[in-house]
Design an enzyme around this catalytic site. Structure first.
Site, PDB file in Angstrom:
ATOM      1  N   CYS A  98       2.722   3.381   1.730  1.00  0.00           N
ATOM      2  CA  CYS A  98       2.692   3.017   0.310  1.00  0.00           C
ATOM      3  C   CYS A  98       1.479   3.599  -0.403  1.00  0.00           C
ATOM      4  O   CYS A  98       0.349   3.436   0.033  1.00  0.00           O
ATOM      5  CB  CYS A  98       2.668   1.497   0.202  1.00  0.00           C
ATOM      6  SG  CYS A  98       2.423   0.898  -1.467  1.00  0.00           S
ATOM      7  N   CYS A 155      10.218   1.936  -6.093  1.00  0.00           N
ATOM      8  CA  CYS A 155       9.554   0.842  -6.780  1.00  0.00           C
ATOM      9  C   CYS A 155       8.366   0.308  -5.982  1.00  0.00           C
ATOM     10  O   CYS A 155       7.408  -0.179  -6.541  1.00  0.00           O
ATOM     11  CB  CYS A 155      10.614  -0.238  -7.023  1.00  0.00           C
ATOM     12  SG  CYS A 155      10.053  -1.783  -7.657  1.00  0.00           S
ATOM     13  N   CYS A 158      -3.680  -2.651  -4.263  1.00  0.00           N
ATOM     14  CA  CYS A 158      -3.206  -3.656  -3.314  1.00  0.00           C
ATOM     15  C   CYS A 158      -4.080  -3.627  -2.074  1.00  0.00           C
ATOM     16  O   CYS A 158      -4.559  -2.577  -1.661  1.00  0.00           O
ATOM     17  CB  CYS A 158      -1.759  -3.364  -2.917  1.00  0.00           C
ATOM     18  SG  CYS A 158      -1.062  -4.632  -1.828  1.00  0.00           S
ATOM     19  N   CYS A 212      11.028  -3.717 -12.700  1.00  0.00           N
ATOM     20  CA  CYS A 212      10.165  -3.878 -11.531  1.00  0.00           C
ATOM     21  C   CYS A 212       8.731  -3.969 -12.014  1.00  0.00           C
ATOM     22  O   CYS A 212       8.212  -3.019 -12.600  1.00  0.00           O
ATOM     23  CB  CYS A 212      10.381  -2.643 -10.641  1.00  0.00           C
ATOM     24  SG  CYS A 212       9.277  -2.516  -9.251  1.00  0.00           S
ATOM     25  N   GLU A 257       1.828   0.241 -13.556  1.00  0.00           N
ATOM     26  CA  GLU A 257       3.138   0.817 -13.787  1.00  0.00           C
ATOM     27  C   GLU A 257       4.211  -0.254 -13.740  1.00  0.00           C
ATOM     28  O   GLU A 257       4.156  -1.187 -12.949  1.00  0.00           O
ATOM     29  CB  GLU A 257       3.434   1.862 -12.714  1.00  0.00           C
ATOM     30  CG  GLU A 257       2.582   3.084 -12.883  1.00  0.00           C
ATOM     31  CD  GLU A 257       2.785   4.071 -11.755  1.00  0.00           C
ATOM     32  OE1 GLU A 257       3.501   5.044 -11.973  1.00  0.00           O
ATOM     33  OE2 GLU A 257       2.237   3.846 -10.677  1.00  0.00           O
ATOM     34  N   CYS A 268      -0.220  -1.175   3.566  1.00  0.00           N
ATOM     35  CA  CYS A 268       1.002  -0.737   4.253  1.00  0.00           C
ATOM     36  C   CYS A 268       0.961   0.793   4.336  1.00  0.00           C
ATOM     37  O   CYS A 268       0.593   1.466   3.375  1.00  0.00           O
ATOM     38  CB  CYS A 268       2.245  -1.192   3.499  1.00  0.00           C
ATOM     39  SG  CYS A 268       2.348  -2.990   3.319  1.00  0.00           S
TER      40      CYS A 268
HETATM   41  S1  SF4 Z   1       4.104  -2.071   0.026  1.00  0.00           S
HETATM   42 FE1  SF4 Z   1       2.248  -1.369  -1.045  1.00  0.00          FE
HETATM   43  S2  SF4 Z   1       2.051  -2.680  -2.821  1.00  0.00           S
HETATM   44 FE2  SF4 Z   1       3.492  -3.704  -1.355  1.00  0.00          FE
HETATM   45  S3  SF4 Z   1       2.175  -5.031  -0.092  1.00  0.00           S
HETATM   46 FE3  SF4 Z   1       2.317  -3.084   0.981  1.00  0.00          FE
HETATM   47  S4  SF4 Z   1       0.494  -1.934   0.270  1.00  0.00           S
HETATM   48 FE4  SF4 Z   1       0.835  -3.596  -1.178  1.00  0.00          FE
END
Ligand code: SF4
Ligand SMILES: *[C@@H]1O[C@H](CO)[C@@H](O)[C@H](O)[C@H]1NC(C)=O
Ligand SMILES: *[C@@H]1O[C@H](CO)[C@@H](O)[C@H](O)[C@H]1NC(C)=O
Ligand SMILES: CC(=O)N[C@H]1CO[C@H](CO)[C@@H](O)[C@@H]1O
Length: 293
Positions: free
Chosen positions: A48, A265, A41, A34, A20, A45
């Protein structure tokens, strides 16, 4: 001035995976694109969506650059020129540092897309060795997601902190920025009700960034289903901002849709079939989250 809508583009890659790219129209014709740097990933986190997918793969240099090229080609006529690029889509850009450094070079090169290096921002959750390398090899801007002021909280919401803690992260920035002329790092701080938004957090934050040329961006949390966090109320964010400002910090906070959109984003993607583990909530926060639920 009328605020235009965020435009979300989905790109299907050659191997069928989907990434995206988001265009965030801003006032005064400063549109931001963005872009993603990985599919999924690995950082996990806790707030997220992308993190919940786990990492599928790195994007190539051209897959990264193409997002900005296509956004420019497809959207400039509708929203006006695109002036800023942020690496805040899917992925931890510095986990794909080779390709991200190359892509950033192309974005700022006269023969490439010719963006100003100050308007190309690579965002990181805090991979310390790669961050050092980035600062030495690139002149593009760096944003660091801080999001908490103690290792206890940060290690919970951003597990990368277990490897590279606040002291190490901030100490490295303090050291590296000494040799960069007129360069400011941008700290992103997402306000989470009851988790990192106390007056004590504001005071700790002032101490943490001491000696680091920086701006601090307070972001309203954008709640989504499946998240147990709640956004901090506006008055409380203003209070938090004022404490930082009075101590001489450069602090940015805009209560506007643009702010929400920026927060959005960092939350691209839908949780896929591979789900990274939800971490155990530290006991002192269980009551806060239950009350918020
Ligand atoms: S916020 Fe999401 S995309 Fe960004 S580093 Fe953390 S897990 Fe990865
Ligand atoms: C992504 O790229 C980095 C180097 O930039 C490399 O160390 C890492 O192994 C790559 N990850 C995957 C999943 O290919
Ligand atoms: C942490 O920071 C990034 C912004 O840089 C954001 O995308 C993410 O949602 C933040 N969230 C939390 C809970 O820390
Ligand atoms: C680390 C830490 O102390 N975090 C604080 C975040 O904010 C809430 C209240 O707003 C406090 O209760 C936490 O202690």
């Amino acid at each position: 001035m009328e605020l235009k809508r965020t435009l979300q583009m989905l790109f299907k890659l050659e191997d069928g995976l989907v990434i995206e790219t988001v265009l965030i129209p801003c006032e005064r014709g400063r549109n931001t694109v963005c872009i993603s740097s990985q599919v999924g990933c690995a950082m996990n986190c806790q707030f997220c969506y992308t993190g919940r997918m786990g990492l599928k793969r790195n994007l190539s240099t051209s897959e990264i650059v193409e997002q900005a090229v296509l956004a420019r080609r497809l959207l400039s006529s509708e929203v006006g020129p695109i002036s800023n690029v942020v690496f805040m889509g899917m992925g931890e850009p510095l986990h794909n540092i080779e390709n991200v450094l190359k892509a950033a070079d192309i974005l700022v090169d006269e023969q490439g897309l010719h963006f100003s290096p100050r308007k190309v921002t690579v965002s990181t959750s805090g991979l310390v060795p790669q961050l050092k390398r980035f600062l030495r090899e690139s002149n593009c801007a760096l944003a660091v997601s801080l999001n908490a002021t103690t290792d206890e909280v940060r290690s919970w919401i951003m597990p990368i902190n277990r490897k590279f803690n606040l002291n190490l992260l901030l100490g490295t920035l303090r050291e590296e920025l000494q040799s960069k002329h007129k360069y400011k790092v941008l700290f992103e701080y997402v306000m989470l009700a009851g988790v990192n938004d106390s007056v004590e957090d504001a005071k700790r934050l002032i101490d943490l960034v001491q000696g680091i040329p920086c701006k601090i961006n307070l972001i309203t949390f954008n709640p989504h289903s499946g998240s147990f966090f709640k956004p901090t109320k506006k008055e409380k964010i203003i209070e938090f901002r004022d404490i930082l400002a009075e101590a001489g910090c450069v602090v940015l906070f805009r209560w506007s849709r643009g702010n929400d959109q920026m927060a959005a984003c960092g939350q691209l993607g839908k949780p896929g079939e591979i789900q990274a583990p939800v971490l155990q909530v530290p006991s002192q926060f269980q009551a806060v989250l239950e009350a918020a639920a």
